[in-house]
Write an enzyme that holds these catalytic residues in place. Structure first.
Site, PDB file in Angstrom:
ATOM      1  N   ARG A 109       3.448   0.559 -16.327  1.00 40.08           N
ATOM      2  CA  ARG A 109       2.102  -0.018 -16.230  1.00 40.08           C
ATOM      3  C   ARG A 109       1.129   0.958 -16.887  1.00 40.08           C
ATOM      4  O   ARG A 109       1.454   2.146 -17.012  1.00 40.08           O
ATOM      5  CB  ARG A 109       1.715  -0.191 -14.755  1.00 40.08           C
ATOM      6  CG  ARG A 109       2.547  -1.211 -14.036  1.00 40.08           C
ATOM      7  CD  ARG A 109       2.211  -1.221 -12.541  1.00 40.08           C
ATOM      8  NE  ARG A 109       3.085  -2.136 -11.835  1.00 40.08           N
ATOM      9  CZ  ARG A 109       3.476  -1.972 -10.572  1.00 40.08           C
ATOM     10  NH1 ARG A 109       3.068  -0.928  -9.866  1.00 40.08           N
ATOM     11  NH2 ARG A 109       4.271  -2.847 -10.001  1.00 40.08           N
TER      12      ARG A 109
ATOM     13  N   ARG B  13       7.385 -11.474  -6.416  1.00 36.35           N
ATOM     14  CA  ARG B  13       7.120 -10.407  -5.449  1.00 36.35           C
ATOM     15  C   ARG B  13       6.666 -10.981  -4.112  1.00 36.35           C
ATOM     16  O   ARG B  13       7.040 -10.487  -3.053  1.00 36.35           O
ATOM     17  CB  ARG B  13       6.079  -9.425  -6.016  1.00 36.35           C
ATOM     18  CG  ARG B  13       6.703  -8.486  -7.024  1.00 36.35           C
ATOM     19  CD  ARG B  13       5.719  -7.681  -7.840  1.00 36.35           C
ATOM     20  NE  ARG B  13       6.452  -6.947  -8.872  1.00 36.35           N
ATOM     21  CZ  ARG B  13       6.620  -5.637  -8.909  1.00 36.35           C
ATOM     22  NH1 ARG B  13       6.069  -4.874  -8.005  1.00 36.35           N
ATOM     23  NH2 ARG B  13       7.331  -5.069  -9.855  1.00 36.35           N
TER      24      ARG B  13
ATOM     25  N   ARG C 227      -4.904  -5.916  -7.981  1.00 33.50           N
ATOM     26  CA  ARG C 227      -4.299  -4.772  -8.681  1.00 33.50           C
ATOM     27  C   ARG C 227      -4.063  -5.112 -10.150  1.00 33.50           C
ATOM     28  O   ARG C 227      -4.091  -4.223 -11.008  1.00 33.50           O
ATOM     29  CB  ARG C 227      -2.977  -4.383  -7.990  1.00 33.50           C
ATOM     30  CG  ARG C 227      -2.439  -3.040  -8.456  1.00 33.50           C
ATOM     31  CD  ARG C 227      -1.232  -2.600  -7.653  1.00 33.50           C
ATOM     32  NE  ARG C 227      -0.036  -3.376  -7.995  1.00 33.50           N
ATOM     33  CZ  ARG C 227       1.147  -3.247  -7.391  1.00 33.50           C
ATOM     34  NH1 ARG C 227       1.280  -2.366  -6.414  1.00 33.50           N
ATOM     35  NH2 ARG C 227       2.185  -3.986  -7.755  1.00 33.50           N
TER      36      ARG C 227
ATOM     37  N   GLY D 279       0.783  -1.236   0.000  1.00 39.59           N
ATOM     38  CA  GLY D 279       0.000   0.000   0.000  1.00 39.59           C
ATOM     39  C   GLY D 279       0.815   1.286   0.000  1.00 39.59           C
ATOM     40  O   GLY D 279       0.266   2.368   0.231  1.00 39.59           O
TER      41      GLY D 279
ATOM     42  N   SER E 171       2.241   3.076  -2.501  1.00 34.64           N
ATOM     43  CA  SER E 171       1.821   4.068  -3.504  1.00 34.64           C
ATOM     44  C   SER E 171       0.479   4.684  -3.147  1.00 34.64           C
ATOM     45  O   SER E 171       0.272   5.893  -3.335  1.00 34.64           O
ATOM     46  CB  SER E 171       1.686   3.436  -4.887  1.00 34.64           C
ATOM     47  OG  SER E 171       2.768   2.643  -5.170  1.00 34.64           O
TER      48      SER E 171
HETATM   49  P1  ADP Z   1       2.536  -0.842  -3.270  1.00 32.99           P
HETATM   50  O1  ADP Z   1       2.730   0.557  -3.788  1.00 32.99           O
HETATM   51  O2  ADP Z   1       3.080  -1.018  -1.893  1.00 32.99           O
HETATM   52  O3  ADP Z   1       3.034  -1.884  -4.221  1.00 32.99           O
HETATM   53  P2  ADP Z   1      -0.296  -0.298  -3.723  1.00 32.99           P
HETATM   54  O4  ADP Z   1      -0.440   1.031  -3.080  1.00 32.99           O
HETATM   55  O5  ADP Z   1      -0.261  -0.353  -5.220  1.00 32.99           O
HETATM   56  O6  ADP Z   1       0.963  -1.096  -3.129  1.00 32.99           O
HETATM   57  O7  ADP Z   1      -1.477  -1.212  -3.169  1.00 32.99           O
HETATM   58  C1  ADP Z   1      -1.691  -2.519  -3.706  1.00 32.99           C
HETATM   59  C2  ADP Z   1      -3.188  -2.718  -3.953  1.00 32.99           C
HETATM   60  O8  ADP Z   1      -3.855  -2.837  -2.703  1.00 32.99           O
HETATM   61  C3  ADP Z   1      -3.818  -1.556  -4.707  1.00 32.99           C
HETATM   62  O9  ADP Z   1      -4.733  -2.064  -5.650  1.00 32.99           O
HETATM   63  C4  ADP Z   1      -4.524  -0.764  -3.605  1.00 32.99           C
HETATM   64  O10 ADP Z   1      -5.674  -0.121  -4.091  1.00 32.99           O
HETATM   65  C5  ADP Z   1      -4.880  -1.852  -2.596  1.00 32.99           C
HETATM   66  N1  ADP Z   1      -4.893  -1.425  -1.172  1.00 32.99           N
HETATM   67  C6  ADP Z   1      -4.021  -0.585  -0.560  1.00 32.99           C
HETATM   68  N2  ADP Z   1      -4.334  -0.466   0.749  1.00 32.99           N
HETATM   69  C7  ADP Z   1      -5.407  -1.237   0.957  1.00 32.99           C
HETATM   70  C8  ADP Z   1      -6.223  -1.549   2.116  1.00 32.99           C
HETATM   71  N3  ADP Z   1      -5.958  -1.016   3.324  1.00 32.99           N
HETATM   72  N4  ADP Z   1      -7.251  -2.390   1.962  1.00 32.99           N
HETATM   73  C9  ADP Z   1      -7.530  -2.958   0.758  1.00 32.99           C
HETATM   74  N5  ADP Z   1      -6.818  -2.703  -0.361  1.00 32.99           N
HETATM   75  C10 ADP Z   1      -5.767  -1.868  -0.277  1.00 32.99           C
HETATM   76  P1  5GP Z   2       7.097  -1.434  -8.503  1.00 32.16           P
HETATM   77  O1  5GP Z   2       7.669  -2.178  -9.661  1.00 32.16           O
HETATM   78  O2  5GP Z   2       5.947  -2.180  -7.863  1.00 32.16           O
HETATM   79  O3  5GP Z   2       6.785   0.005  -8.818  1.00 32.16           O
HETATM   80  O4  5GP Z   2       8.249  -1.361  -7.385  1.00 32.16           O
HETATM   81  C1  5GP Z   2       8.861  -2.551  -6.941  1.00 32.16           C
HETATM   82  C2  5GP Z   2       9.703  -2.260  -5.725  1.00 32.16           C
HETATM   83  O5  5GP Z   2      10.771  -1.389  -6.075  1.00 32.16           O
HETATM   84  C3  5GP Z   2       8.954  -1.585  -4.581  1.00 32.16           C
HETATM   85  O6  5GP Z   2       9.326  -2.238  -3.379  1.00 32.16           O
HETATM   86  C4  5GP Z   2       9.490  -0.176  -4.586  1.00 32.16           C
HETATM   87  O7  5GP Z   2       9.525   0.385  -3.288  1.00 32.16           O
HETATM   88  C5  5GP Z   2      10.890  -0.411  -5.083  1.00 32.16           C
HETATM   89  N1  5GP Z   2      11.518   0.787  -5.666  1.00 32.16           N
HETATM   90  C6  5GP Z   2      10.962   1.736  -6.453  1.00 32.16           C
HETATM   91  N2  5GP Z   2      11.858   2.677  -6.753  1.00 32.16           N
HETATM   92  C7  5GP Z   2      13.007   2.313  -6.152  1.00 32.16           C
HETATM   93  C8  5GP Z   2      14.314   2.888  -6.074  1.00 32.16           C
HETATM   94  O8  5GP Z   2      14.618   3.938  -6.602  1.00 32.16           O
HETATM   95  N3  5GP Z   2      15.236   2.220  -5.342  1.00 32.16           N
HETATM   96  C9  5GP Z   2      14.964   1.036  -4.712  1.00 32.16           C
HETATM   97  N4  5GP Z   2      15.952   0.488  -4.005  1.00 32.16           N
HETATM   98  N5  5GP Z   2      13.767   0.484  -4.760  1.00 32.16           N
HETATM   99  C10 5GP Z   2      12.796   1.103  -5.467  1.00 32.16           C
END
Ligand code: ADP
Ligand code: 5GP
Length: 207
Positions: A46, A150, A139, A18, A20
């Site tokens: 994406r 992951r 997601r 969560g 982002s």
């Molecule tokens: P991250 O950035 O850590 O990879 P995201 O913010 O993309 O994770 O969240 C992953 C998914 O979970 C998204 O689709 C988001 O909308 C959902 N999500 C985030 N927080 C919650 C929550 N508290 N309950 C249910 N779904 C959530």
């Molecule tokens: P995503 O592909 O889901 O955007 O990111 C995958 C992972 O890479 C996440 O854990 C995110 O925090 C991490 N990440 C994104 N940007 C950076 C960066 O600049 N440095 C490092 N070390 N991790 C990153």
């Protein structure tokens, strides 16, 4: 590199925990207060992700060359792709006077801790691996093999997140509103904007 100004904020946690979502909310509520450090990555964008906004999308050769030129504060390989925070990314935010927010994984956190950035470190914890998997699947941004990678990584990240001294706060994201309130509360008591001389909370009251 610009060194003065408020302490940066790092958000770390397994993919799908969560980060982002929480960051988006923070940046929306306080657009003048926080600025996102735009990382580089070799993974593809994406749907909806914009180059220069969500990431600087690059390729392995270009990124490796930039790393060799010393342009990065930290780098890591995650799920088969390179990620990294450039010095420029942090400088770009700091020049605006905003608090720089980094969304990075654990290897990056370890490297950042060795620099003089002195960030506040937040770990976002999912309620369980099962719920993390449900959220990642819902997601719908990853292929099956990438999703599996992951989830495997998530187990060791959760372990690292829970180890004493690795983070300043662990925020359990079982409920989004509750998790966001905790983040806000943590920031308002810990991040002081030295130039403005007030905290996030006071700045909000001023509006
Ligand atoms: P991250 O950035 O850590 O990879 P995201 O913010 O993309 O994770 O969240 C992953 C998914 O979970 C998204 O689709 C988001 O909308 C959902 N999500 C985030 N927080 C919650 C929550 N508290 N309950 C249910 N779904 C959530
Ligand atoms: P995503 O592909 O889901 O955007 O990111 C995958 C992972 O890479 C996440 O854990 C995110 O925090 C991490 N990440 C994104 N940007 C950076 C960066 O600049 N440095 C490092 N070390 N991790 C990153």
């Amino acid at each position: 590199m610009v060194q003065k100004g408020p302490r940066p904020l790092v958000l770390c946690g397994p993919s799908g925990s969560g980060k982002s979502t929480l960051l988006k909310r923070l940046l929306k509520e306080f657009p003048d207060k926080f600025g996102f450090s735009v990382s580089h990555t070799t993974r593809g964008p994406r749907p909806g992700e914009k180059d220069g906004v969500h990431y600087h999308f690059t390729n392995k050769d270009e990124m490796t060359a930039a790393v060799q030129r010393g342009e990065f504060i930290e780098t890591a390989t995650f799920s088969g792709n390179m990620y990294g925070t450039s010095k420029q990314a942090v400088d770009d935010v700091r020049r605006t006077g905003k608090i720089c927010v980094l969304d990075i994984e654990i290897e990056g956190v370890k490297q950042v801790k060795k620099t003089d950035l002195n960030p506040l470190l937040v770990f976002v914890m999912p309620p369980s691996i099962e719920e993390l998997e449900r959220r990642l699947r819902a997601r719908n941004t990853e292929q099956e093999d990438a999703l599996k990678k992951r989830l495997e990584t998530a187990r060791k990240e959760i372990q690292f997140g829970q180890e004493q001294g690795n983070f300043h706060i662990i925020i359990l994201n079982d409920n989004l509103d509750k998790a966001y309130s905790e983040l806000r509360e943590f920031i308002s008591t810990n991040v002081e904007d030295k130039e403005q001389g007030d905290t996030v909370e006071e700045a909000k009251e001023d509006k």
